[in-house]
Design a protein around this motif. Structure first.
Motif, PDB file in Angstrom:
ATOM      1  N   ILE A   1       0.871  -1.191   0.000  1.00  0.00           N
ATOM      2  CA  ILE A   1       0.000   0.000   0.000  1.00  0.00           C
ATOM      3  C   ILE A   1       0.898   1.229   0.000  1.00  0.00           C
ATOM      4  CG2 ILE A   1      -1.761   1.270   1.280  1.00  0.00           C
ATOM      5  CD1 ILE A   1      -2.556  -1.462   2.533  1.00  0.00           C
ATOM      6  N   GLU A   2       0.718   2.098  -1.010  1.00  0.00           N
ATOM      7  CA  GLU A   2       1.578   3.276  -1.134  1.00  0.00           C
ATOM      8  C   GLU A   2       0.779   4.460  -1.649  1.00  0.00           C
ATOM      9  OE1 GLU A   2       5.692   2.130  -2.824  1.00  0.00           O
ATOM     10  OE2 GLU A   2       4.308   0.635  -3.643  1.00  0.00           O
ATOM     11  N   ASP A   3       1.287   5.655  -1.352  1.00  0.00           N
ATOM     12  CA  ASP A   3       0.715   6.860  -1.951  1.00  0.00           C
ATOM     13  C   ASP A   3       1.034   6.911  -3.436  1.00  0.00           C
ATOM     14  OD1 ASP A   3      -0.756   8.119   0.014  1.00  0.00           O
ATOM     15  OD2 ASP A   3       0.973   9.087   0.893  1.00  0.00           O
ATOM     16  N   ALA A   4       2.266   6.626  -3.782  1.00  0.00           N
ATOM     17  CA  ALA A   4       2.686   6.499  -5.179  1.00  0.00           C
ATOM     18  C   ALA A   4       3.496   5.218  -5.277  1.00  0.00           C
ATOM     19  CB  ALA A   4       3.520   7.697  -5.614  1.00  0.00           C
ATOM     20  N   ALA A   5       3.048   4.289  -6.098  1.00  0.00           N
ATOM     21  CA  ALA A   5       3.650   2.958  -6.150  1.00  0.00           C
ATOM     22  C   ALA A   5       5.128   3.040  -6.544  1.00  0.00           C
ATOM     23  CB  ALA A   5       2.888   2.083  -7.136  1.00  0.00           C
ATOM     24  N   GLU A   6       5.993   2.650  -5.616  1.00  0.00           N
ATOM     25  CA  GLU A   6       7.431   2.716  -5.845  1.00  0.00           C
ATOM     26  C   GLU A   6       8.119   1.377  -5.645  1.00  0.00           C
ATOM     27  OE1 GLU A   6       9.258   6.193  -3.821  1.00  0.00           O
ATOM     28  OE2 GLU A   6       7.240   6.512  -3.059  1.00  0.00           O
ATOM     29  N   LEU A   7       7.588   0.549  -4.773  1.00  0.00           N
ATOM     30  CA  LEU A   7       8.232  -0.723  -4.448  1.00  0.00           C
ATOM     31  C   LEU A   7       8.289  -1.625  -5.679  1.00  0.00           C
ATOM     32  CD1 LEU A   7       6.600  -1.377  -0.967  1.00  0.00           C
ATOM     33  CD2 LEU A   7       8.961  -0.685  -1.411  1.00  0.00           C
ATOM     34  N   GLN A   8       9.390  -2.357  -5.787  1.00  0.00           N
ATOM     35  CA  GLN A   8       9.604  -3.250  -6.925  1.00  0.00           C
ATOM     36  C   GLN A   8       9.855  -4.661  -6.421  1.00  0.00           C
ATOM     37  OE1 GLN A   8      12.823  -0.483  -8.210  1.00  0.00           O
ATOM     38  NE2 GLN A   8      11.910  -0.687 -10.232  1.00  0.00           N
ATOM     39  N   LEU A   9       8.884  -5.225  -5.736  1.00  0.00           N
ATOM     40  CA  LEU A   9       9.036  -6.563  -5.176  1.00  0.00           C
ATOM     41  C   LEU A   9       9.096  -7.594  -6.296  1.00  0.00           C
ATOM     42  CD1 LEU A   9       8.180  -4.897  -2.672  1.00  0.00           C
ATOM     43  CD2 LEU A   9       6.961  -6.914  -1.872  1.00  0.00           C
ATOM     44  N   GLN A  10       9.937  -8.602  -6.103  1.00  0.00           N
ATOM     45  CA  GLN A  10      10.165  -9.602  -7.148  1.00  0.00           C
ATOM     46  C   GLN A  10       9.434 -10.920  -6.897  1.00  0.00           C
ATOM     47  OE1 GLN A  10      12.096  -8.544  -9.868  1.00  0.00           O
ATOM     48  NE2 GLN A  10      11.775  -6.656  -8.699  1.00  0.00           N
ATOM     49  N   GLN A  11       8.729 -11.040  -5.785  1.00  0.00           N
ATOM     50  CA  GLN A  11       8.005 -12.276  -5.504  1.00  0.00           C
ATOM     51  C   GLN A  11       6.847 -12.456  -6.488  1.00  0.00           C
ATOM     52  OE1 GLN A  11       9.072 -10.163  -3.314  1.00  0.00           O
ATOM     53  NE2 GLN A  11      10.173 -11.237  -1.690  1.00  0.00           N
ATOM     54  N   PRO A  12       6.419 -13.692  -6.714  1.00  0.00           N
ATOM     55  CA  PRO A  12       5.351 -13.936  -7.712  1.00  0.00           C
ATOM     56  C   PRO A  12       3.961 -13.544  -7.247  1.00  0.00           C
ATOM     57  CG  PRO A  12       6.041 -16.003  -6.704  1.00  0.00           C
ATOM     58  CD  PRO A  12       6.991 -14.954  -6.207  1.00  0.00           C
ATOM     59  N   HIS A  13       3.731 -13.451  -5.908  1.00  0.00           N
ATOM     60  CA  HIS A  13       2.369 -13.212  -5.409  1.00  0.00           C
ATOM     61  C   HIS A  13       2.327 -11.878  -4.657  1.00  0.00           C
ATOM     62  CE1 HIS A  13      -1.491 -15.324  -3.801  1.00  0.00           C
ATOM     63  NE2 HIS A  13      -1.719 -14.130  -4.311  1.00  0.00           N
ATOM     64  N   VAL A  14       2.360 -10.795  -5.429  1.00  0.00           N
ATOM     65  CA  VAL A  14       2.346  -9.447  -4.860  1.00  0.00           C
ATOM     66  C   VAL A  14       1.113  -8.708  -5.358  1.00  0.00           C
ATOM     67  CG1 VAL A  14       3.553  -7.235  -4.682  1.00  0.00           C
ATOM     68  CG2 VAL A  14       4.866  -9.373  -4.745  1.00  0.00           C
ATOM     69  N   VAL A  15       0.350  -8.144  -4.422  1.00  0.00           N
ATOM     70  CA  VAL A  15      -0.823  -7.333  -4.754  1.00  0.00           C
ATOM     71  C   VAL A  15      -0.482  -5.885  -4.442  1.00  0.00           C
ATOM     72  CG1 VAL A  15      -3.257  -6.906  -4.285  1.00  0.00           C
ATOM     73  CG2 VAL A  15      -2.365  -9.242  -4.195  1.00  0.00           C
ATOM     74  N   ARG A  16      -0.481  -5.033  -5.459  1.00  0.00           N
ATOM     75  CA  ARG A  16      -0.072  -3.635  -5.289  1.00  0.00           C
ATOM     76  C   ARG A  16      -1.305  -2.736  -5.301  1.00  0.00           C
ATOM     77  NH1 ARG A  16       3.519  -2.066  -9.894  1.00  0.00           N
ATOM     78  NH2 ARG A  16       4.484  -0.552  -8.487  1.00  0.00           N
TER      79      ARG A  16
END
Length: 466
Positions: free
Chosen positions: A271-286
């Motif tokens: 959860i972000e104000d402006a999506a910045e995270l670059q997670l590499q896992q296969p099961h990520v909900v942004r």
């Protein structure tokens, strides 16, 4: 996009007659010629030539037809037309100058104008535009002025509008501030009149195309191998972590790096104000917040997204930055089964971070005594990592602390690793070393129960790294 470009270009394409006559004569006589540096003079000349060609392209090309062309074909069309117009206007340019003019036209039509080359420069971490004629960048932690400039306020406004419109956001006199992001995740903030007095302001916090890894931070000297090993164990053991630091200290970068230790079989909600995270896992909900629309309705806050995420069966929740009333829901989630959750906070020390969380809980309307507020914090968080940008521009993890509980009305913490600054070198580089405090954290037992074994020597003073 190109239709918007023609509408806004009409504002800045009105050229003073004196400049127009200079182009028609194909000679440029600048006042104060001898007081202007050669590089600056060259920039002025290029800007004027590029502006004239740009206007002629807009007059001669069918923009509606261009919208239907694939990007590569469009670039080829622009290159061909630019070469043709250079010849028609009898501009005397060498091959390098022709390439620069052509690239500038493509950047103007398809990219972000003068700052487009900066977005391709891997050494640039921040782009800071203070009005149309002052563009600064940060390289290796140091801010420097560039020779890049915009034609005028309208030119800069067009670039800002292009950025925010792609994200479905708006900026105008009614909403003169906006947060957005670029396609690569870079964070964008813009402020225009009447709030910006000396011209529109644009700040772009860039992110690496290839996300940094723990090895990168070790190579940069941000931490030691022992600290990296401890962080990896903390994340895999699902301890709740708060990353604290000042503006530009690298909190989000560190959060992105340590999150790489999350096992690939877990469901992660960010959860972000402006999506910045670059997670590499296969099961990520942004998920990303949404500002209110022109009528002042439709806003979706971090708190609303956080509450909704609890119904999405997350294994971990990562909150980009805690800054307000969402702190209550974050701490409650950490206290009620969502182990391994993480967030960042603006604070200068781990102790200051605790104070800020307490104040946020008060703002959230939590009607209880101070001790209960602190118990809520101490029960939710286990590890606080402090990251700082030093005077030489380098980022360091200056402290790793464990929250051990309460002693009376005070949250008790113990430092595990710290960075000791010993002085400055002759070239103003910070000198110092990472040291272990000799304290063995209590959570080591929890790591042991999860099959994560750490070398006890890393916690001794002899295990400190230079």
């Amino acid at each position: 996009m190109l239709e918007n470009l023609t509408e806004t270009d009409a504002v800045h394409s009105v050229v003073p007659p004196s400049i127009r006559r200079q182009f028609e004569a194909r000679t440029v006589d600048f006042p104060g010629l001898h007081s202007v540096g050669a590089s600056k003079l060259s920039n002025i000349r290029f800007d004027q030539i590029k502006s004239q060609i740009h206007r002629q392209i807009l007059e001669e090309m069918d923009l509606r037809r261009l919208e239907k062309l694939p990007p590569e074909r469009l670039r080829a069309e622009l290159k061909s037309l630019t070469e043709s117009l250079i010849g028609q206007n009898h501009f005397v340019l060498n091959e390098v100058e022709r390439i620069q003019i052509g690239q500038g036209i493509q950047d103007e039509m398809l990219g972000l104008g003068p700052i487009e080359p900066l977005l391709s420069d891997e050494t640039v971490s921040d782009i800071l535009v203070n009005g149309p004629f002052k563009v600064f960048v940060e390289r290796r932690g140091k801010i420097e002025l560039t020779l890049i400039r915009f034609e005028n306020d309208a030119h800069l406004l067009r670039v800002i509008d292009r950025i925010v419109s792609r994200m479905g956001r708006r900026i105008d006199e009614m909403s003169p501030m906006v947060d957005a992001r670029l396609a690569d995740g870079s964070r964008v903030n813009a402020v225009i009149a009447p709030l910006a007095i000396d011209g529109p302001l644009l700040s772009i916090r860039r992110f690496a195309v290839v996300p940094y890894t723990m090895k990168d931070l070790l190579d940069f000297g941000t931490m030691t191998a022992d600290m990296a090993c401890l962080m990896d164990g903390v994340i895999r053991a699902k301890l709740n972590v708060l990353i604290s630091g000042g503006t530009g200290s690298g909190k989000t970068t560190l959060l992105n790096v340590v999150s790489a230790s999350i096992p690939p079989n877990e469901r992660i909600v960010t959860i972000e104000d402006a999506a910045e995270l670059q997670l590499q896992q296969p099961h990520v909900v942004r998920m990303e917040t949404r500002p209110p629309n022109m009528e002042g309705v439709g806003e979706v806050s971090q708190r609303a997204l956080l509450r909704n995420s609890l119904r999405m069966r997350p294994d971990r929740i990562i909150l980009g930055e805690v800054r307000g009333v969402e702190v209550m829901d974050m701490l409650q989630a950490m206290n009620t089964g969502h182990e391994g959750s993480m967030s960042t906070i603006h604070a200068n020390t781990p102790r200051h971070a605790m104070t800020r969380l307490e104040h946020m809980l008060g703002m959230a309307g939590m009607q209880t005594d101070t001790r209960s507020l602190r118990q809520q914090i101490a029960g939710a968080l286990t590890v606080v990592i402090q990251v700082s940008r030093l005077s030489d521009g380098k980022r360091k993890i200056t402290s790793m602390q464990e929250i051990t509980g309460m002693e009376g009305d005070v949250i008790t913490m113990q430092e595990i690793f710290k960075y000791e600054q010993t002085g400055l070198s002759s070239d103003a580089q910070v000198q110092g070393r990472f040291v272990a405090t000799g304290i063995r954290p209590r959570f080591v037992q929890r790591l042991h129960t999860r099959g994560i074994e750490l070398n006890p020597a890393m916690f001794t003073l002899e295990g400190a790294a230079p």
